[in-house]
Design an enzyme around this catalytic site. Structure first.
Site, PDB file in Angstrom:
ATOM      1  N   CYS A  15     127.486 117.166  70.971  1.00 54.25           N
ATOM      2  CA  CYS A  15     128.943 117.192  70.425  1.00 54.25           C
ATOM      3  C   CYS A  15     129.759 116.046  71.026  1.00 54.25           C
ATOM      4  CB  CYS A  15     129.612 118.571  71.097  1.00 54.25           C
ATOM      5  SG  CYS A  15     129.238 118.608  73.074  1.00 54.25           S
TER       6      CYS A  15
ATOM      7  N   ARG B  10     135.389 114.054  62.511  1.00 56.57           N
ATOM      8  CA  ARG B  10     134.972 113.218  63.558  1.00 56.57           C
ATOM      9  C   ARG B  10     133.210 113.127  63.395  1.00 56.57           C
ATOM     10  NH1 ARG B  10     135.790 116.241  69.194  1.00 56.57           N
ATOM     11  NH2 ARG B  10     134.708 114.519  69.866  1.00 56.57           N
TER      12      ARG B  10
END
Length: 349
Positions: free
Chosen positions: A296, A235
């Site tokens: 995050c 990611r």
């Protein structure tokens, strides 16, 4: 037991404690163990729970387990935090719903609640300000969402907060659990005080600050703030999709990929020792002398990195040397453009 908290738009500001005062307070008041450690073991929690006075009329400080179970929206088994809380929990544990106790006026998933809503949630959970709160995760995922809840309590100035390392080990070591719907008669409204005034800046980094950090990356004379990204490397690199549809993957310019999985024991999913964590951060090139911001997907697992930094001796809690970007990638990817150079992907200039 899940809470549906509505935000009061007339928000108060959180208590502005001098950071060194807060740290001293935590070290002096921790009664759970003889150690001032933020991270505790199942054995330490079990010992503390045995000392609780189990009567409704007692006003003595208690050790309160707080379940922070949460799963990503694309969980392959469609599990929910409340579901696993009901399946197996530490006896007398309360359930902190990350999807309910938040800023409902924000378009981003897990922004901090207002002081009023935080106090209301704690009151409904029956948690008193002098309680020693031990936050824990699911046995399925190991350390995952509990650090976010523990961090939230610390941001709002709760004096005694610990993180259990971890619930999977609690079960494997034979400590008791209970299941089913909790008995509401055992939880009384605690009238938790509204934290006031409030300055979250020693703990929280804003979008505007992150834009400055990204713009200053690699510039001569820049402050040199380090951004650590807890998402999977794929990611971060932009080679794997985000769990939220329509959201681009990639990373903030200059950020360092520190996947949560690298901070946990492969079998138990418990946080590694301080020495092991220090080696991980050293290998990543993280400088303990420079400020750190953790990010995050939505601000949840960034708190795992924040907790790991503390165990490794990086940064000081509440001093601004390590903070969490509350909006994290979900906010960043919606508010900046890749064409402006603010979303980086590996192999793409």
């Amino acid at each position: 037991m899940a809470l549906a908290i509505l935000r009061n738009p007339a928000g108060l500001r959180l208590p502005l404690f001098h950071p060194s005062t807060r740290i001293t307070l935590q070290r002096r008041t921790i009664s759970l163990t003889t150690s001032p450690s933020y991270i505790i073991t199942p054995t330490e929690l079990s010992s503390a729970l045995k000392k609780n006075v189990l009567t409704k009329i007692s006003t003595a400080p208690r050790t309160v387990p707080l379940c922070a179970s949460w799963f990503l929206p694309n969980d392959p088994h469609a599990r929910t935090g409340l579901q696993v809380y009901k399946q197996a929990r530490i006896p007398s544990a309360r359930f902190f719903d990350l999807d309910a106790i938040k800023d409902h006026d924000s378009p981003y998933p897990h922004m901090l609640p207002t002081p009023q809503n935080f106090a209301r949630a704690m009151s409904e959970l029956g948690i008193r300000r002098d309680d020693d709160v031990v936050v824990y995760d699911t046995s399925e995922l190991g350390i995952f969402s509990a650090p976010r809840v523990a961090w939230t309590l610390r941001v709002f100035g709760h004096p005694k907060v610990h993180l259990l390392n971890n619930f999977r080990l609690w079960i494997e070591q034979g400590y008791p659990t209970e299941s089913g719907d909790p008995d509401p008669s055992k939880v009384e409204d605690s009238r938790y005080p509204v934290p006031s005034p409030f300055d979250p800046s020693p703990f929280v980094a804003s979008f505007d600050e992150m834009k400055i950090v990204a713009a200053d990356y690699n510039k001569e004379g820049a402050e040199g703030i380090q951004v650590l990204d807890a998402r999977s490397h794929g990611r971060w690199a932009g080679t794997e999709p985000e769990p939220r549809p329509g959201l681009s993957s990639g990373h903030i310019p200059g950020s360092i990929s520190v996947p949560v999985s690298e901070l946990l024991d492969a079998k138990s999913k418990a946080l590694l020792s301080g020495e092991e964590l220090r080696r991980v951060f050293e290998k990543k090139g993280v400088d303990p002398a420079r400020p750190i911001i953790c990010s995050c997907g939505t601000g949840v697992t960034a708190a795992v990195v924040d907790a790991a930094l503390g165990e490794a001796g990086y940064g000081t809690e509440g001093m601004g040397s390590k903070r969490i970007y509350d909006g994290s990638w979900t906010e960043w990817a919606q508010r900046v453009k890749e064409s402006d150079g603010l979303i980086k992907k590996v192999g793409v200039a």
